[in-house]
Design an enzyme around this catalytic site. Structure first.
Site, PDB file in Angstrom:
ATOM      1  N   ASP A 241       0.808  -1.171   0.067  1.00 20.30           N
ATOM      2  CA  ASP A 241      -0.072  -0.051   0.103  1.00 20.30           C
ATOM      3  C   ASP A 241       0.800   1.394   0.044  1.00 20.30           C
ATOM      4  OD1 ASP A 241      -2.840   1.171   0.205  1.00 20.30           O
ATOM      5  OD2 ASP A 241      -1.852   2.032   1.995  1.00 20.30           O
ATOM      6  N   GLU A 296       1.808  -0.342  -5.070  1.00 14.90           N
ATOM      7  CA  GLU A 296       0.742   0.604  -5.447  1.00 14.90           C
ATOM      8  C   GLU A 296       1.401   1.610  -5.285  1.00 14.90           C
ATOM      9  OE1 GLU A 296      -3.000   3.189  -4.000  1.00 14.90           O
ATOM     10  OE2 GLU A 296      -1.373   2.664  -2.743  1.00 14.90           O
TER      11      GLU A 296
HETATM   12  C1  NOJ Z   1      -4.144   3.166  -0.849  1.00 21.61           C
HETATM   13  C2  NOJ Z   1      -5.624   2.441  -0.702  1.00 21.61           C
HETATM   14  O1  NOJ Z   1      -5.878   1.901  -1.826  1.00 21.61           O
HETATM   15  C3  NOJ Z   1      -6.487   3.385  -0.245  1.00 21.61           C
HETATM   16  O2  NOJ Z   1      -7.946   2.711   0.016  1.00 21.61           O
HETATM   17  C4  NOJ Z   1      -6.117   3.720   1.108  1.00 21.61           C
HETATM   18  O3  NOJ Z   1      -7.147   4.929   1.630  1.00 21.61           O
HETATM   19  C5  NOJ Z   1      -4.711   4.609   1.050  1.00 21.61           C
HETATM   20  N1  NOJ Z   1      -3.704   3.705   0.368  1.00 21.61           N
HETATM   21  C6  NOJ Z   1      -4.138   4.766   2.629  1.00 21.61           C
HETATM   22  O4  NOJ Z   1      -3.775   3.527   3.071  1.00 21.61           O
END
Ligand code: NOJ
Length: 574
Positions: A241, A296
């Site tokens: 993440d 991500e």
């Molecule tokens: C990316 C995640 O996909 C999202 O849902 C989240 O709010 C943020 N990172 C913070 O963790």
């Protein structure tokens, strides 16, 4: 928290992936899905948002037993892996991305035994499990943060986070002007138990998500141990993440005017990250070579993006340039070209993503005047033509599935679910809504529980008559899995047909693409000797290249031509 590496082995013996991989993996598509180190390069990965997938215990919120009960559906759909968004204990300040304990399962979802059972069941059906690890921040309920708050200013416990005194005569101004990704400031000031204002702490997201200090050795060690904990339990991959945000310039300077030089932003895409992930890669590789790390990574510069995909760093990362691009042939072709050529430099396969739990559902987005996606343009009441959006989403799905690399499918997109924009305001949970002062509708609309069967809520999601954590619309009977399964023209049938072909045709998935000359509003490319994919993004029917048959189309042809907003996979041989 702070479990040392040695503690892990003293627990109940974990399900070892090595044991699982010795089994023969049944392939839903037939044939021998041999366990291969490269399985991920051309995989179809289905994103499960567990809270909204299936509710086995009838409390209105999805759970892991629910996911286990629907694995047959996923195997029939033809997916190679599932990625589950966070399943850990969490106060749910941000849908589980505020993790209180990385080595346990939230009781609302189940427990560790249920998670291990899910991993093993899925694997026995030919489906690998990818989990979400959140390293940029923890929950404010995490033991480390609670200890830091209790220990007070100047304590070693606070060094694991970014605590600073405020600016101004009484420290009443935040330490710098950084803003939260969810709106508002990125700093929250603590108050001591006696009620006196205290230090500030940094959170690039919600106040319930304090950012970790990745310069601290405890932080680095802890996450390496968390990776081992889950790899030991058989997970095949980790979705990382906010992977480009972890490293911070320790001086915490204000953002410069204009765009900083590459690697010089105080908290985005800093060079220190490469070494952190190199360490993670060594851990992944020590498990036999088939575990994957998926970042991500939101970066506009594709050359910086692929630096994370060099052979000793991450395996893969989400391609958001394609996902956010408008429904426009030139823009999409440019995105495909630059993605493929940049990935080729590092030898990594691209990924193709049309949506996820953070963005507007494709059938809604593609039915609007502005078909691009951006977080800061979401507004209530944007006019949408769902018929048009659905035609385009069908065409986009076939286009994305035909491109070289891995394909990500977000739960419910295979059913053509629209964004739910009429949720009662008092039921909205996403901090993006609250922190924008109610201007941004937030992300709840793409997280509504999945309709499985029947004509009234909860449509087989959970106990009959039960209330779901987000309400489902009254007209979702037509979107249920049961309503679509036997309809050859449904969105679900399109996905099942195309995903089966994607498995069976050796030239789809990982590999090369050869462009085919076409009209400017048409995207056409060849995958191997027997398939040409053609998408018409124009407003009039398009001529097709010479072909001998049709593998699959998103809409019937019209007099031998390809209608607007349609994709066809054409056969070339007899
Ligand atoms: C990316 C995640 O996909 C999202 O849902 C989240 O709010 C943020 N990172 C913070 O963790």
């Amino acid at each position: 928290m702070g479990t040392a590496a040695g503690d892990v082995d003293e627990r109940a013996p974990p399900v070892r992936f090595e044991e699982l991989t010795r089994q023969t993996v049944p392939s839903p598509g037939g044939g021998d899905a041999a366990v291969s180190a490269d399985w991920w390069r051309g995989a179809t990965i289905y994103q499960v948002y567990p809270r909204s997938f299936a509710d086995a215990d009838g409390d209105g919120s999805g759970d892991l037993a629910g996911v286990r009960s629907r694995l047959g559906y996923l195997a029939d759909l033809g997916v190679d892996a599932i990625w589950l968004t966070p399943w850990y204990p969490s106060p749910m300040a941000d849908g589980g991305y505020d993790v209180a304990d990385y080595r346990a399962i939230d009781p609302a979802f189940g427990d560790l035994a249920e998670a291990e059972g899910l991993i093993a069941d899925a694997f026995a059906m030919g489906i690998r499990t990818i989990i979400d690890v959140v390293p940029n921040h923890v929950s404010s309920e995490h033991a480390w943060f609670r200890a830091a708050v209790a220990a007070g200013p100047g304590s070693p416990e606070r060094d694991r986070f970014w605590f600073r005194d405020g600016r101004g005569p009484r420290g009443e101004q935040p330490p710098n002007g950084w803003t939260s990704n969810f709106g508002g400031g990125a700093w929250t000031r603590l108050t001591s138990p006696e009620g006196t204002p205290e230090q500030w702490y940094l959170h690039l997201f919600a106040p319930g998500q304090p950012d970790l200090n990745w310069d601290h050795p405890d932080v680095r060690r802890e996450y390496q141990d968390i990776l081992r904990f889950w790899f030991d339990r058989g997970v095949a991959g980790i979705r990382i993440d906010s992977a480009a945000l972890l490293a911070k310039d320790p001086r915490l300077p204000d953002l410069p005017d204009g765009t900083p030089d590459a690697g010089a932003h105080p908290y985005v895409d800093r060079d220190e990250l490469q070494d952190i992930y190199r360490g993670w890669r060594r851990i992944g590789d020590s498990y036999g070579g088939d575990r994957v790390l998926i970042g991500e990574i939101w970066l506009a510069d594709v050359d910086r993006f692929v630096r994370y995909l060099r052979p000793d760093i991450l395996h893969s990362a989400f391609n958001f340039d394609f996902m956010t691009a408008p429904w426009d042939a030139r823009r999409l072709r440019r995105s495909i070209e630059s993605t493929i050529s940049a990935h080729a430099v590092v030898g990594a396969p691209p990924t193709w993503v049309l949506s996820n739990h953070d963005v507007t559902r494709p059938v809604t987005r593609y039915g609007r005047t502005d078909t691009a996606f951006a977080f800061d343009t979401k507004r209530f009441g944007t006019p949408t033509d769902l018929g048009l959006g659905t035609r385009r989403a069908r065409a986009a799905a076939l286009l994305a599935m035909a491109l070289p690399g891995a394909y990500y499918l977000y739960q419910g997109d295979e059913l053509g679910l629209p964004e739910v924009e009429e949720l009662p305001l008092e039921r909205l949970q996403d901090p993006m809504y609250a922190r924008s002062g109610g201007v941004d509708p937030g992300r709840d609309g793409c997280r509504v529980p999945i309709p499985w069967s029947g004509d009234i809520p909860p449509y087989g999601f959970g106990a009959a008559g039960g209330r779901t954590w987000l309400p489902q619309p009254d007209d979702w009977g037509r979107y249920t899995v049961n309503a679509q399964l036997n309809d050859p023209d449904s969105m679900l049938s399109l996905h099942r047909d195309a995903l089966r072909l994607r498995r069976d045709l050796p030239d789809l998935g990982d590999g090369a693409l050869e462009w085919v000359r076409s009209e400017p509003e048409v995207i056409a490319f060849r995958r191997g000797p027997d398939l040409v994919c053609v998408t018409n993004l124009g407003t009039s029917p398009a001529h097709l290249p010479r072909h001998t048959g049709v593998w699959v189309t998103s809409r019937p042809m019209e007099g031998g031509r390809l209608p607007p907003d349609t994709t066809a996979w054409l056969r070339l041989r007899h």
